[in-house]
Design a protein around this motif. Structure first.
Motif, PDB file in Angstrom:
ATOM      1  N   ASP A 198       0.844  -1.185   0.000  1.00 36.10           N
ATOM      2  CA  ASP A 198       0.000   0.000   0.000  1.00 36.10           C
ATOM      3  C   ASP A 198       0.882   1.240   0.000  1.00 36.10           C
ATOM      4  O   ASP A 198       1.601   1.496   0.960  1.00 36.10           O
ATOM      5  CB  ASP A 198      -0.902  -0.012   1.229  1.00 36.10           C
ATOM      6  N   ILE A 199       0.840   1.983  -1.097  1.00 37.94           N
ATOM      7  CA  ILE A 199       1.636   3.209  -1.191  1.00 37.94           C
ATOM      8  C   ILE A 199       0.747   4.449  -1.252  1.00 37.94           C
ATOM      9  O   ILE A 199       1.215   5.538  -1.568  1.00 37.94           O
ATOM     10  CB  ILE A 199       2.613   3.173  -2.392  1.00 37.94           C
ATOM     11  N   SER A 200      -0.539   4.270  -0.910  1.00 35.40           N
ATOM     12  CA  SER A 200      -1.440   5.414  -0.928  1.00 35.40           C
ATOM     13  C   SER A 200      -1.010   6.416   0.133  1.00 35.40           C
ATOM     14  O   SER A 200      -0.650   6.043   1.248  1.00 35.40           O
ATOM     15  CB  SER A 200      -2.884   4.968  -0.682  1.00 35.40           C
ATOM     16  N   LEU A 201      -1.018   7.663  -0.230  1.00 39.80           N
ATOM     17  CA  LEU A 201      -0.654   8.728   0.702  1.00 39.80           C
ATOM     18  C   LEU A 201      -1.874   9.587   1.020  1.00 39.80           C
ATOM     19  O   LEU A 201      -2.197   9.837   2.173  1.00 39.80           O
ATOM     20  CB  LEU A 201       0.463   9.591   0.106  1.00 39.80           C
ATOM     21  N   THR A 202      -2.555   9.992  -0.039  1.00 37.70           N
ATOM     22  CA  THR A 202      -3.791  10.758   0.081  1.00 37.70           C
ATOM     23  C   THR A 202      -4.516  10.604  -1.245  1.00 37.70           C
ATOM     24  O   THR A 202      -4.015   9.947  -2.169  1.00 37.70           O
ATOM     25  CB  THR A 202      -3.505  12.244   0.436  1.00 37.70           C
ATOM     26  N   ARG A 203      -5.672  11.214  -1.364  1.00 34.30           N
ATOM     27  CA  ARG A 203      -6.456  11.086  -2.601  1.00 34.30           C
ATOM     28  C   ARG A 203      -5.611  11.514  -3.803  1.00 34.30           C
ATOM     29  O   ARG A 203      -5.081  12.617  -3.841  1.00 34.30           O
ATOM     30  CB  ARG A 203      -7.708  11.950  -2.493  1.00 34.30           C
ATOM     31  N   ASN A 204      -5.476  10.584  -4.749  1.00 41.59           N
ATOM     32  CA  ASN A 204      -4.754  10.771  -6.015  1.00 41.59           C
ATOM     33  C   ASN A 204      -3.244  10.923  -5.878  1.00 41.59           C
ATOM     34  O   ASN A 204      -2.584  11.353  -6.828  1.00 41.59           O
ATOM     35  CB  ASN A 204      -5.350  11.922  -6.821  1.00 41.59           C
ATOM     36  N   ASP A 227       0.933   7.075 -12.298  1.00 40.82           N
ATOM     37  CA  ASP A 227       2.262   7.355 -11.734  1.00 40.82           C
ATOM     38  C   ASP A 227       3.048   6.055 -11.581  1.00 40.82           C
ATOM     39  O   ASP A 227       4.216   5.972 -11.961  1.00 40.82           O
ATOM     40  CB  ASP A 227       2.152   8.022 -10.355  1.00 40.82           C
ATOM     41  N   VAL A 228       2.388   5.048 -11.021  1.00 42.32           N
ATOM     42  CA  VAL A 228       3.049   3.754 -10.799  1.00 42.32           C
ATOM     43  C   VAL A 228       3.343   3.075 -12.130  1.00 42.32           C
ATOM     44  O   VAL A 228       4.458   2.577 -12.349  1.00 42.32           O
ATOM     45  CB  VAL A 228       2.202   2.861  -9.877  1.00 42.32           C
ATOM     46  N   LEU A 229       2.371   3.043 -13.027  1.00 42.78           N
ATOM     47  CA  LEU A 229       2.591   2.419 -14.338  1.00 42.78           C
ATOM     48  C   LEU A 229       3.761   3.078 -15.054  1.00 42.78           C
ATOM     49  O   LEU A 229       4.624   2.396 -15.615  1.00 42.78           O
ATOM     50  CB  LEU A 229       1.333   2.500 -15.196  1.00 42.78           C
ATOM     51  N   THR A 238      -2.704   2.260  -4.699  1.00 41.81           N
ATOM     52  CA  THR A 238      -2.362   3.674  -4.811  1.00 41.81           C
ATOM     53  C   THR A 238      -3.444   4.531  -4.152  1.00 41.81           C
ATOM     54  O   THR A 238      -4.436   4.003  -3.656  1.00 41.81           O
ATOM     55  CB  THR A 238      -2.230   4.094  -6.288  1.00 41.81           C
ATOM     56  N   GLY A 239      -3.288   5.819  -4.216  1.00 42.44           N
ATOM     57  CA  GLY A 239      -4.306   6.742  -3.737  1.00 42.44           C
ATOM     58  C   GLY A 239      -5.245   7.189  -4.838  1.00 42.44           C
ATOM     59  O   GLY A 239      -6.045   8.106  -4.642  1.00 42.44           O
ATOM     60  N   ASP A 240      -5.168   6.567  -6.003  1.00 40.24           N
ATOM     61  CA  ASP A 240      -5.942   6.980  -7.175  1.00 40.24           C
ATOM     62  C   ASP A 240      -7.438   6.896  -6.921  1.00 40.24           C
ATOM     63  O   ASP A 240      -7.926   5.929  -6.350  1.00 40.24           O
ATOM     64  CB  ASP A 240      -5.578   6.093  -8.365  1.00 40.24           C
ATOM     65  N   ALA A 241      -8.157   7.920  -7.356  1.00 38.50           N
ATOM     66  CA  ALA A 241      -9.611   7.955  -7.218  1.00 38.50           C
ATOM     67  C   ALA A 241     -10.319   7.809  -8.569  1.00 38.50           C
ATOM     68  O   ALA A 241     -11.528   8.029  -8.660  1.00 38.50           O
ATOM     69  CB  ALA A 241     -10.034   9.257  -6.548  1.00 38.50           C
ATOM     70  N   THR A 242      -9.593   7.428  -9.611  1.00 43.34           N
ATOM     71  CA  THR A 242     -10.184   7.237 -10.936  1.00 43.34           C
ATOM     72  C   THR A 242     -11.095   6.018 -10.917  1.00 43.34           C
ATOM     73  O   THR A 242     -10.660   4.926 -10.562  1.00 43.34           O
ATOM     74  CB  THR A 242      -9.080   7.028 -11.999  1.00 43.34           C
ATOM     75  N   ALA A 243     -12.338   6.200 -11.305  1.00 44.24           N
ATOM     76  CA  ALA A 243     -13.290   5.086 -11.327  1.00 44.24           C
ATOM     77  C   ALA A 243     -12.812   3.988 -12.269  1.00 44.24           C
ATOM     78  O   ALA A 243     -12.481   4.256 -13.424  1.00 44.24           O
ATOM     79  CB  ALA A 243     -14.664   5.592 -11.769  1.00 44.24           C
ATOM     80  N   GLU A 297      -8.040   9.217 -22.486  1.00 44.07           N
ATOM     81  CA  GLU A 297      -6.902   9.555 -23.360  1.00 44.07           C
ATOM     82  C   GLU A 297      -5.573   9.447 -22.611  1.00 44.07           C
ATOM     83  O   GLU A 297      -4.590   8.964 -23.178  1.00 44.07           O
ATOM     84  CB  GLU A 297      -7.055  10.970 -23.913  1.00 44.07           C
ATOM     85  N   ASP A 298      -5.539   9.886 -21.360  1.00 46.60           N
ATOM     86  CA  ASP A 298      -4.304   9.803 -20.575  1.00 46.60           C
ATOM     87  C   ASP A 298      -3.874   8.353 -20.378  1.00 46.60           C
ATOM     88  O   ASP A 298      -2.692   8.021 -20.529  1.00 46.60           O
ATOM     89  CB  ASP A 298      -4.472  10.481 -19.214  1.00 46.60           C
ATOM     90  N   PHE A 299      -4.806   7.488 -20.031  1.00 47.61           N
ATOM     91  CA  PHE A 299      -4.479   6.066 -19.860  1.00 47.61           C
ATOM     92  C   PHE A 299      -4.039   5.471 -21.189  1.00 47.61           C
ATOM     93  O   PHE A 299      -3.016   4.785 -21.264  1.00 47.61           O
ATOM     94  CB  PHE A 299      -5.676   5.298 -19.291  1.00 47.61           C
ATOM     95  N   ASP A 300      -4.819   5.718 -22.256  1.00 46.61           N
ATOM     96  CA  ASP A 300      -4.481   5.162 -23.569  1.00 46.61           C
ATOM     97  C   ASP A 300      -3.117   5.647 -24.056  1.00 46.61           C
ATOM     98  O   ASP A 300      -2.356   4.880 -24.657  1.00 46.61           O
ATOM     99  CB  ASP A 300      -5.562   5.492 -24.593  1.00 46.61           C
ATOM    100  N   ALA A 301      -2.780   6.908 -23.790  1.00 48.50           N
ATOM    101  CA  ALA A 301      -1.471   7.438 -24.194  1.00 48.50           C
ATOM    102  C   ALA A 301      -0.351   6.727 -23.433  1.00 48.50           C
ATOM    103  O   ALA A 301       0.698   6.418 -24.010  1.00 48.50           O
ATOM    104  CB  ALA A 301      -1.413   8.945 -23.948  1.00 48.50           C
TER     105      ALA A 301
END
Length: 132
Positions: free
Chosen positions: A41-47, A53-55, A118-123, A83-87
């Motif tokens: 678990d490397i979550s620090l806070t939301r996002n 970042d990890v990928l 992660t701390g990612d909040a992306t659905a 688009e960000d993920f696909d890029a």
């Protein structure tokens, strides 16, 4: 002393065990806990940090052949997020991306070597990476 790339010793230890065709999960902050696989678990806070970042750090030294993602990702997120993920995926040579239903995605999780939370909040931003 490591000065570049991934510095977290627990993440380094986990990814060092990934071999040919093994899988590794990068999850968001709300992803269920899986007692049968190691979780770092490397979550620090939301996002902070995000799945991307990890990928983006992993793909510097981790040869990825396939990425799984829930198909719900494309129906619940903005065009910009998709688009960000696909890029990011497009920067990985010869990678194939498979989007499948979230329930089917979760069925693949227990066979992974481990999970990086992660701390990612992306659905539905979770990824399963298969090494080559």
């Amino acid at each position: 002393m490591i000065q570049n790339g991934i510095l977290n010793p627990h993440v380094l230890e986990l990814i060092a065990r990934v071999r040919h065709t093994n899988t590794l999960v990068i999850s968001d902050w709300a992803f269920p806990y899986w007692p049968e696989i190691e979780t770092v678990d490397i979550s620090l806070t939301r996002n902070i940090p995000t799945v991307l970042d990890v990928l983006n750090l992993l793909k510097q030294n981790f040869k990825i052949g396939k990425i799984w993602q829930a198909e719900e990702f494309t129906t619940t997120n903005s065009a910009r997020v998709i688009e960000d993920f696909d890029a990011s995926f497009a920067e990985i040579p010869n990678v194939s991306v498979c989007r499948l239903g979230h329930d089917d995605f979760k069925k693949l999780v227990p066979s992974a070597i481990g999970l990086i939370r992660t701390g990612d909040a992306t659905a539905y931003g979770n990824l399963i990476l298969e090494s080559v």
